[in-house]
Write a protein that holds these residues in place. Structure first.
Motif, PDB file in Angstrom:
ATOM      1  N   GLN A  74       1.013  -1.615   0.059  1.00  0.00           N
ATOM      2  CA  GLN A  74       0.185  -0.150  -0.032  1.00  0.00           C
ATOM      3  C   GLN A  74       0.416   1.315   0.077  1.00  0.00           C
ATOM      4  O   GLN A  74       1.919   1.019   0.255  1.00  0.00           O
ATOM      5  CB  GLN A  74      -0.922   0.061   1.025  1.00  0.00           C
ATOM      6  CG  GLN A  74      -1.821  -0.973   1.342  1.00  0.00           C
ATOM      7  CD  GLN A  74      -2.901  -0.843   2.152  1.00  0.00           C
ATOM      8  OE1 GLN A  74      -2.836   0.049   2.533  1.00  0.00           O
ATOM      9  NE2 GLN A  74      -4.147  -1.419   1.860  1.00  0.00           N
ATOM     10  N   PHE A  75       0.081   2.486  -0.436  1.00  0.00           N
ATOM     11  CA  PHE A  75       0.402   4.185  -0.840  1.00  0.00           C
ATOM     12  C   PHE A  75       0.575   4.373   0.721  1.00  0.00           C
ATOM     13  O   PHE A  75      -0.328   3.843   2.068  1.00  0.00           O
ATOM     14  CB  PHE A  75       0.178   3.954  -1.303  1.00  0.00           C
ATOM     15  CG  PHE A  75       0.493   3.682  -3.043  1.00  0.00           C
ATOM     16  CD1 PHE A  75       2.086   3.759  -3.467  1.00  0.00           C
ATOM     17  CD2 PHE A  75      -0.821   4.275  -3.328  1.00  0.00           C
ATOM     18  CE1 PHE A  75       1.917   2.918  -5.140  1.00  0.00           C
ATOM     19  CE2 PHE A  75      -1.043   3.281  -5.073  1.00  0.00           C
ATOM     20  CZ  PHE A  75       0.700   3.581  -5.580  1.00  0.00           C
ATOM     21  N   GLY A  76       1.891   5.360   1.256  1.00  0.00           N
ATOM     22  CA  GLY A  76       1.589   6.000   2.215  1.00  0.00           C
ATOM     23  C   GLY A  76       0.634   7.160   1.785  1.00  0.00           C
ATOM     24  O   GLY A  76       0.471   7.652   0.530  1.00  0.00           O
ATOM     25  N   ARG A  77       0.594   7.777   3.131  1.00  0.00           N
ATOM     26  CA  ARG A  77      -0.459   8.765   3.014  1.00  0.00           C
ATOM     27  C   ARG A  77      -0.518   9.944   4.070  1.00  0.00           C
ATOM     28  O   ARG A  77       0.344  10.090   5.489  1.00  0.00           O
ATOM     29  CB  ARG A  77      -1.911   8.655   3.690  1.00  0.00           C
ATOM     30  CG  ARG A  77      -2.705   7.548   2.421  1.00  0.00           C
ATOM     31  CD  ARG A  77      -4.279   7.085   2.426  1.00  0.00           C
ATOM     32  NE  ARG A  77      -4.836   8.531   3.279  1.00  0.00           N
ATOM     33  CZ  ARG A  77      -6.483   8.692   2.995  1.00  0.00           C
ATOM     34  NH1 ARG A  77      -6.918   8.570   1.767  1.00  0.00           N
ATOM     35  NH2 ARG A  77      -6.638   9.504   3.720  1.00  0.00           N
ATOM     36  N   VAL A  78       0.438  11.244   3.372  1.00  0.00           N
ATOM     37  CA  VAL A  78      -0.158  12.648   4.258  1.00  0.00           C
ATOM     38  C   VAL A  78      -0.839  13.312   4.078  1.00  0.00           C
ATOM     39  O   VAL A  78      -1.045  14.131   3.166  1.00  0.00           O
ATOM     40  CB  VAL A  78       1.917  12.978   3.582  1.00  0.00           C
ATOM     41  CG1 VAL A  78       1.803  14.179   4.630  1.00  0.00           C
ATOM     42  CG2 VAL A  78       3.055  11.898   3.878  1.00  0.00           C
ATOM     43  N   TYR A  79      -1.030  14.038   5.225  1.00  0.00           N
ATOM     44  CA  TYR A  79      -2.146  15.059   5.660  1.00  0.00           C
ATOM     45  C   TYR A  79      -1.255  16.740   4.935  1.00  0.00           C
ATOM     46  O   TYR A  79      -0.159  17.146   5.688  1.00  0.00           O
ATOM     47  CB  TYR A  79      -2.326  15.553   6.784  1.00  0.00           C
ATOM     48  CG  TYR A  79      -3.269  16.209   7.507  1.00  0.00           C
ATOM     49  CD1 TYR A  79      -4.655  16.072   6.589  1.00  0.00           C
ATOM     50  CD2 TYR A  79      -3.220  17.913   7.743  1.00  0.00           C
ATOM     51  CE1 TYR A  79      -5.867  16.575   6.712  1.00  0.00           C
ATOM     52  CE2 TYR A  79      -4.250  18.722   7.635  1.00  0.00           C
ATOM     53  CZ  TYR A  79      -6.202  17.989   7.133  1.00  0.00           C
ATOM     54  OH  TYR A  79      -6.616  19.506   7.022  1.00  0.00           O
ATOM     55  N   SER A  93      -1.248  10.797  -1.310  1.00  0.00           N
ATOM     56  CA  SER A  93      -1.373   9.177  -1.514  1.00  0.00           C
ATOM     57  C   SER A  93       0.329   9.281  -1.800  1.00  0.00           C
ATOM     58  O   SER A  93       0.848   9.974  -2.596  1.00  0.00           O
ATOM     59  CB  SER A  93      -1.086   8.695  -2.634  1.00  0.00           C
ATOM     60  OG  SER A  93      -3.133   7.818  -2.157  1.00  0.00           O
ATOM     61  N   GLN A  94       1.326   8.641  -0.920  1.00  0.00           N
ATOM     62  CA  GLN A  94       3.137   8.300  -1.340  1.00  0.00           C
ATOM     63  C   GLN A  94       3.644   7.940  -1.726  1.00  0.00           C
ATOM     64  O   GLN A  94       2.819   6.345  -1.562  1.00  0.00           O
ATOM     65  CB  GLN A  94       3.784   8.997  -0.422  1.00  0.00           C
ATOM     66  CG  GLN A  94       3.525  10.242   1.131  1.00  0.00           C
ATOM     67  CD  GLN A  94       4.208  11.071   0.082  1.00  0.00           C
ATOM     68  OE1 GLN A  94       5.033  11.219  -0.087  1.00  0.00           O
ATOM     69  NE2 GLN A  94       2.928  12.208   0.297  1.00  0.00           N
ATOM     70  N   PRO A  95       4.459   7.344  -2.916  1.00  0.00           N
ATOM     71  CA  PRO A  95       5.255   6.198  -2.671  1.00  0.00           C
ATOM     72  C   PRO A  95       5.343   5.099  -1.732  1.00  0.00           C
ATOM     73  O   PRO A  95       5.812   5.810  -1.070  1.00  0.00           O
ATOM     74  CB  PRO A  95       5.969   7.007  -4.208  1.00  0.00           C
ATOM     75  CG  PRO A  95       6.567   8.140  -3.716  1.00  0.00           C
ATOM     76  CD  PRO A  95       5.294   8.294  -2.795  1.00  0.00           C
ATOM     77  N   ASN A  96       5.410   3.700  -1.957  1.00  0.00           N
ATOM     78  CA  ASN A  96       6.240   2.719  -1.851  1.00  0.00           C
ATOM     79  C   ASN A  96       7.264   2.439  -1.476  1.00  0.00           C
ATOM     80  O   ASN A  96       6.919   1.568  -1.463  1.00  0.00           O
ATOM     81  CB  ASN A  96       4.435   1.470  -1.651  1.00  0.00           C
ATOM     82  CG  ASN A  96       4.789   1.644  -3.040  1.00  0.00           C
ATOM     83  OD1 ASN A  96       5.433   2.041  -4.125  1.00  0.00           O
ATOM     84  ND2 ASN A  96       4.671  -0.005  -3.300  1.00  0.00           N
ATOM     85  N   VAL A  97       7.478   3.238  -1.465  1.00  0.00           N
ATOM     86  CA  VAL A  97       9.413   3.061  -1.627  1.00  0.00           C
ATOM     87  C   VAL A  97       9.759   3.565  -0.115  1.00  0.00           C
ATOM     88  O   VAL A  97       9.746   4.386   0.083  1.00  0.00           O
ATOM     89  CB  VAL A  97       9.885   4.498  -2.740  1.00  0.00           C
ATOM     90  CG1 VAL A  97      11.102   4.004  -2.674  1.00  0.00           C
ATOM     91  CG2 VAL A  97       9.296   4.140  -4.293  1.00  0.00           C
ATOM     92  N   ASN A  98      10.501   2.306   0.346  1.00  0.00           N
ATOM     93  CA  ASN A  98      11.112   2.763   1.512  1.00  0.00           C
ATOM     94  C   ASN A  98      12.246   3.349   1.282  1.00  0.00           C
ATOM     95  O   ASN A  98      13.045   1.447   0.768  1.00  0.00           O
ATOM     96  CB  ASN A  98      10.884   2.030   2.608  1.00  0.00           C
ATOM     97  CG  ASN A  98      12.240   1.992   4.012  1.00  0.00           C
ATOM     98  OD1 ASN A  98      12.271   2.336   3.736  1.00  0.00           O
ATOM     99  ND2 ASN A  98      11.087   0.946   4.639  1.00  0.00           N
ATOM    100  N   PRO A  99      13.567   3.900   1.606  1.00  0.00           N
ATOM    101  CA  PRO A  99      14.755   3.999   1.071  1.00  0.00           C
ATOM    102  C   PRO A  99      15.683   3.215   1.936  1.00  0.00           C
ATOM    103  O   PRO A  99      17.082   2.748   1.203  1.00  0.00           O
ATOM    104  CB  PRO A  99      14.701   5.385   1.798  1.00  0.00           C
ATOM    105  CG  PRO A  99      13.399   6.075   1.406  1.00  0.00           C
ATOM    106  CD  PRO A  99      12.637   4.995   2.215  1.00  0.00           C
TER     107      PRO A  99
END
Length: 135
Positions: A74-79, A93-99
């Motif tokens: 799932q994509f992350g979500r930021v307000y 919606s934020q990309p599902n990429v974890n650095p």
């Protein structure tokens, strides 16, 4: 002949890990790429998968690219209510990429690349020593 097979196997590993590193670099480059509109998805992480493939000419099993697929997590979500990509509640919606995961994958791909490179160098060195013995 067997040394040539081992070089071919290692070369296929080099190509596979090189592709894997390019995909990881693409993921990292797009880790902040959000959608332009509220109804669109942001960048989806991609993952390269590999398979074993028999080379009919040499009979050696080599590495081949099976696919490059999008990660289904799932994509992350930021307000961020002011963003053009925000939905009606104000979330983007934020990309599902974890650095951190990408960095670990990159390190593993680099190590595998180096191992294949060392195997090629060893096979080449043995071939050169064999040629020297035959002189």
């Amino acid at each position: 002949m067997e040394l040539n097979n081992s070089i071919g196997v290692s070369a296929s590993g080099l190509r596979a890990q090189s592709l894997r590193m390019r995909v990881i670099a693409e993921n990292l480059a797009n880790s902040d790429s959000v959608a332009k509109t509220p109804d669109a998805d942001p960048y989806r992480r991609r993952v390269a998968t590999f398979t074993a493939e028999v080379d009919r000419a040499s009979g050696a099993t080599q590495v081949a690219v099976k696919s490059i697929e999008g990660d289904k997590s799932q994509f992350g979500r930021v307000y961020q209510p002011g963003s053009p990509a925000a939905d009606v509640q104000g979330y983007v919606s934020q990309p599902n990429v974890n650095p951190l995961i990408e960095a670990a994958d990159m390190k593993a791909a680099q190590r595998s690349y180096e191992a294949n490179l060392n195997a090629i160098e060893s096979a080449r060195g043995m071939t050169m020593r064999t040629i020297d013995l035959l002189k």
